[in-house]
Design a protein around this motif. Structure first.
Motif, PDB file in Angstrom:
ATOM      1  N   LEU A 153       8.604   8.723   2.364  1.00 39.71           N
ATOM      2  CA  LEU A 153       9.629   9.183   1.546  1.00 39.71           C
ATOM      3  C   LEU A 153       9.156  10.578   0.888  1.00 39.71           C
ATOM      4  N   SER A 154      10.213  11.481   1.324  1.00 35.98           N
ATOM      5  CA  SER A 154       9.978  13.039   0.948  1.00 35.98           C
ATOM      6  C   SER A 154      10.548  13.125  -0.547  1.00 35.98           C
ATOM      7  N   VAL A 155       9.862  13.647  -1.376  1.00 35.78           N
ATOM      8  CA  VAL A 155      10.121  13.884  -2.806  1.00 35.78           C
ATOM      9  C   VAL A 155      10.012  15.266  -3.172  1.00 35.78           C
ATOM     10  N   ILE A 199       0.707  -1.107   0.089  1.00 33.91           N
ATOM     11  CA  ILE A 199      -0.144  -0.107   0.012  1.00 33.91           C
ATOM     12  C   ILE A 199       0.749   1.104  -0.007  1.00 33.91           C
ATOM     13  N   ILE A 200       0.677   1.981  -1.061  1.00 33.18           N
ATOM     14  CA  ILE A 200       1.505   3.384  -0.943  1.00 33.18           C
ATOM     15  C   ILE A 200       0.461   4.749  -0.948  1.00 33.18           C
ATOM     16  N   ASN A 201       0.543   5.365   0.055  1.00 32.50           N
ATOM     17  CA  ASN A 201      -0.356   6.702   0.235  1.00 32.50           C
ATOM     18  C   ASN A 201       0.586   7.942  -0.152  1.00 32.50           C
ATOM     19  N   ILE A 202      -0.161   8.599  -0.928  1.00 28.90           N
ATOM     20  CA  ILE A 202       0.356   9.798  -1.547  1.00 28.90           C
ATOM     21  C   ILE A 202      -0.186  11.014  -0.326  1.00 28.90           C
ATOM     22  N   HIS A 261       8.262   7.750 -10.036  1.00 31.79           N
ATOM     23  CA  HIS A 261       9.680   6.806  -9.940  1.00 31.79           C
ATOM     24  C   HIS A 261       9.582   6.433  -8.393  1.00 31.79           C
ATOM     25  N   ALA A 262       9.461   7.221  -7.572  1.00 29.79           N
ATOM     26  CA  ALA A 262       9.230   6.968  -5.871  1.00 29.79           C
ATOM     27  C   ALA A 262       8.179   6.016  -5.553  1.00 29.79           C
ATOM     28  N   ALA A 285       4.377   5.770   2.627  1.00 23.90           N
ATOM     29  CA  ALA A 285       3.923   7.272   2.261  1.00 23.90           C
ATOM     30  C   ALA A 285       4.799   7.755   1.347  1.00 23.90           C
ATOM     31  N   ILE A 286       4.469   8.594   0.469  1.00 28.66           N
ATOM     32  CA  ILE A 286       5.283   9.565  -0.334  1.00 28.66           C
ATOM     33  C   ILE A 286       4.776  10.948   0.115  1.00 28.66           C
TER      34      ILE A 286
END
Ligand code: NAP
Length: 247
Positions: free
Chosen positions: A239-241, A137-140, A221-222, A182-183
């Protein structure tokens, strides 16, 4: 051969901006896609791009803030694809305004879509992932959820909540072989940021050490990194982008 061959990914808010870039990036690495947005018509361009890469795609309509619509959309994806390996909770909105003048409607709209929507979609998909004994699971979220912002108390609270939700999900589901991360994007060029006045954009640019705004592809990409086995030992992280804007 892509690093996501055989995987099924569900991306919300996939009609444009970051969601579309994420869907296309995951497809380019071999994933089949389930695309979600408020209306299926808005997914036509993303769907065509994913199909053009030779991947299978299903488009489903759901307002992520409505439990019945989320459940129906996830059921439809399950019926068509049999499983969901990757969930990207990307759908989000802003309704900016200073705290003293923030209406209850604007507070509720942002919290309902950005935070409750992430909860509802995660809950529906996690049930399936628990049966599968695997999932990702990836939360923006947003850097605003980490640092706050004048004029965005609703948005900041929703994204800080999404980060806390991510960490709790990660702790609850790690033993079921389900990761959650999370990103936190900085300023990314999309329709969401196009609307900002030129003076604010200039101020933002001055605050970015890399001296450029991010592109949806930078976030895609992240997401790919978090979706792939390259990040196999990563869960509960943000992950901070952001081009160095927040360190
Ligand atoms: P965008 O261009 O406005 O795209 C957002 C997408 O989400 C649109 O397709 C939108 O559909 C969809 N959406 C909105 N409400 C929805 C709902 N209730 N149910 C399902 N889908 C819904 O925004 P973006 O810049 O790509 O942002 C994507 C995510 O990144 C958001 O969560 C945002 O908070 C986050 N983010 C963006 C930035 C940035 O600088 N752009 C920075 C940090 C974080 P509609 O056509 O209905 O609007």
């Amino acid at each position: 051969m892509g690093c996501l061959d055989g995987k099924i990914a569900l991306v919300t808010g996939a009609g444009r901006g970051i969601g579309r870039a994420v869907a296309e990036k995951l497809a380019s690495e071999g994933a089949d896609l389930a695309l979600c947005d408020v209306k299926v018509e808005w997914l036509a361009e993303t769907e065509a791009a994913v199909k053009g890469m030779g991947r299978k795609v299903i488009s489903v309509a759901a307002d992520v803030s409505k439990a019945a619509e989320v459940d129906a959309a996830v059921d439809a994806v399950q019926a068509a694809c049999g499983r969901i390996d990757i969930l990207v909770n990307n759908a989000g909105i802003t309704r900016d305004g200073y705290l003293a003048r923030m209406s209850e409607e604007d507070w509720d709209a942002v919290l309902d879509i950005n935070l409750k929507g992430t909860f509802l979609m995660t809950k529906a998909v996690a049930k399936l992932m628990m049966k599968q004994k695997s999932g990702n699971i990836i939360n923006i979220a947003s850097i605003i959820g980490l640092i706050g912002n004048a004029g965005q108390c609703n948005y900041a609270a929703s994204k800080a909540g999404a980060i806390a939700l991510t960490k709790s999900t990660a702790k609850e589901l790690a033993s079921r072989n389900i990761r959650a991360n999370a990103i936190a994007p900085g300023f990314i060029e999309t329709k969401m940021t196009d609307a900002l006045p030129e003076e604010i954009r200039k101020k933002m640019l001055d605050a970015i050490p890399m001296r450029r705004f991010g592109l949806p592809a930078d976030i895609a990409h992240a997401v790919l990194f978090l979706a792939s086995d390259a990040s196999a030992y990563l869960t509960g992280q943000v992950l901070s982008v952001n081009g160095g804007m927040v360190m």
